[in-house]
Design a protein around this motif. Structure first.
Motif, short mmCIF file in Angstrom:
data_model
loop_
_atom_site.label_atom_id
_atom_site.label_comp_id
_atom_site.label_asym_id
_atom_site.label_seq_id
_atom_site.Cartn_x
_atom_site.Cartn_y
_atom_site.Cartn_z
N ALA A 34 0.84 -1.20 0.00
CA ALA A 34 0.00 0.00 0.00
C ALA A 34 0.87 1.24 0.00
CB ALA A 34 -0.92 0.01 1.23
N ALA A 35 0.31 2.34 -0.49
CA ALA A 35 0.93 3.66 -0.36
C ALA A 35 0.42 4.30 0.91
CB ALA A 35 0.58 4.52 -1.57
N VAL A 36 1.30 5.02 1.60
CA VAL A 36 0.95 5.67 2.87
C VAL A 36 1.10 7.18 2.68
CG1 VAL A 36 1.46 5.86 5.33
CG2 VAL A 36 1.79 3.67 4.14
N LEU A 37 0.03 7.93 2.97
CA LEU A 37 0.05 9.39 2.85
C LEU A 37 -0.17 9.98 4.24
CD1 LEU A 37 -1.64 8.14 0.17
CD2 LEU A 37 -1.34 10.51 -0.53
N VAL A 38 0.66 10.96 4.60
CA VAL A 38 0.69 11.49 5.96
C VAL A 38 0.47 13.00 5.97
CG1 VAL A 38 2.10 11.82 8.04
CG2 VAL A 38 2.20 9.65 6.78
N VAL A 39 -0.44 13.44 6.83
CA VAL A 39 -0.60 14.86 7.12
C VAL A 39 -0.33 15.08 8.60
CG1 VAL A 39 -2.32 16.68 7.52
CG2 VAL A 39 -2.16 15.59 5.28
N LEU A 40 0.60 15.98 8.90
CA LEU A 40 0.84 16.45 10.26
C LEU A 40 0.62 17.95 10.26
CD1 LEU A 40 1.99 15.99 13.20
CD2 LEU A 40 4.23 16.61 12.22
#
Length: 326
Positions: A34-40
């Protein structure tokens, strides 16, 4: 019937989120399908060290997302400062769309875009943070058949976001940050039916706002005007979710929780501004009183001294209000 893998993971974090993200990515398998997309949530200016931190923390390569990047399994895409990170078909999109709860990048914008683009193939992960950012986005993911994972509030440095998520919906998994990697390793092996039906119109409309910034007349049709002003632009907010969420005409979005916090900040700013103005007035009156006495204008001097004393007392009242709020 078309079957597809559950191969998009979207992650949102705020205060205390760096520690949670490091614990999570450290346990991700090197062959995560899977691709992992992160918002902080982060300040708009400057650069972010988060891609380098996450790249060192676990086996998956992590980097700042770039507009148009193709989504690849086994990679971590991190939102850059002052840009929404969105999913568009099979690629990453960056946008300078309206802020949500005062943030850009915003967690809800990422979650919503993934729900619209990938439907049931999405897994949403909400980590440490304050207020209720990300909850509406998790609801969008769940509504499209995706999985929902929430950090255990007892494990979070700031449990507000996980707690609000638990109040609003029933997650598929509630685990400590260090256990989320193992959960994702299993969830991303699942196969799901590809939904040929488009996402609900309201969800697609909000996603378009984040990606293109277009709101138009639709906001008045979605919700009636509230009695509240947008903290960002001071336009009238429309109630788009029965008092839970609001949007203004130019697209800024607020939950009720975030709106209360923003209004509190505005009140404190007004108190400090008022106190400064009163103290400056008192100082000026003292100076004018001194000049009047030097000219032997006793009555004028006394009038200015009275004004200075009354103004200083008013400033002290405001000072106590500011101290009590703290």
């Amino acid at each position: 019937m078309t079957i597809r893998p559950r191969d998009v993971v979207v992650v949102g974090a705020s205060a205390g989120g760096v520690e949670a993200l490091r614990a999570m990515v450290a346990q991700l398998p090197a062959d995560l399908p899977a691709a992992v997309l992160v918002v902080l949530h982060m300040p708009a200016g400057g650069t972010s060290a988060l891609p380098a931190i996450l790249d060192r923390a676990g086996p998956l390569p992590a980097g700042a997302a770039r507009h148009g990047d193709r989504l690849e399994h086994g990679r971590v895409y991190v939102a850059p400062p002052d840009h929404h990170l969105l999913v568009s078909d099979g690629a990453v999109a960056l946008s300078h769309g309206p802020t949500e709860n005062g943030h850009r990048p915003a967690i809800d914008a990422l979650f919503r875009s993934a729900a619209v683009a990938k439907g049931a193939a999405v897994t949403g992960v909400l980590l440490s943070g304050v207020l209720d950012d990300g909850v509406a986005g998790l609801q969008a993911i769940a509504g499209q058949g995706g999985r929902v994972v929430v950090q255990d509030p007892q494990d979070a440095l700031y449990p507000g976001m996980p707690e609000h998520a638990l109040q609003a919906l029933t997650p598929d998994h509630v685990v400590a940050a260090a256990g989320i990697g193992e959960v994702l390793a299993k969830v991303t092996l699942e196969q799901v039916e590809a939904d040929s039906q488009p996402a609900p119109e309201a969800l697609r409309w909000e996603n378009e706002i984040a990606s293109a910034g277009r709101v138009g007349e639709r906001v008045s049709a979605v919700g009636g005007p509230s009695e509240f002003a947008c903290p960002d632009c001071h336009g009238v907010l429309a109630d788009i979710d029965r008092g839970i969420r609001y949007r203004c005409r130019v697209g800024h979005a607020w939950t009720a929780e975030a709106l209360v916090a923003a209004q509190g900040d505005a009140v404190e700013h007004a108190l400090w501004t008022g106190m400064r103005a009163l103290e400056e007035k008192a100082s000026l009156c003292h100076r004018l009183a001194k000049l009047a006495r030097e000219r032997q204008s006793v009555q004028i001097a006394e009038r200015y001294e009275t004004q200075a004393r009354e103004t200083f007392e008013a400033a002290e009242v405001l000072r106590r209000q500011v101290v009590d709020r703290g």
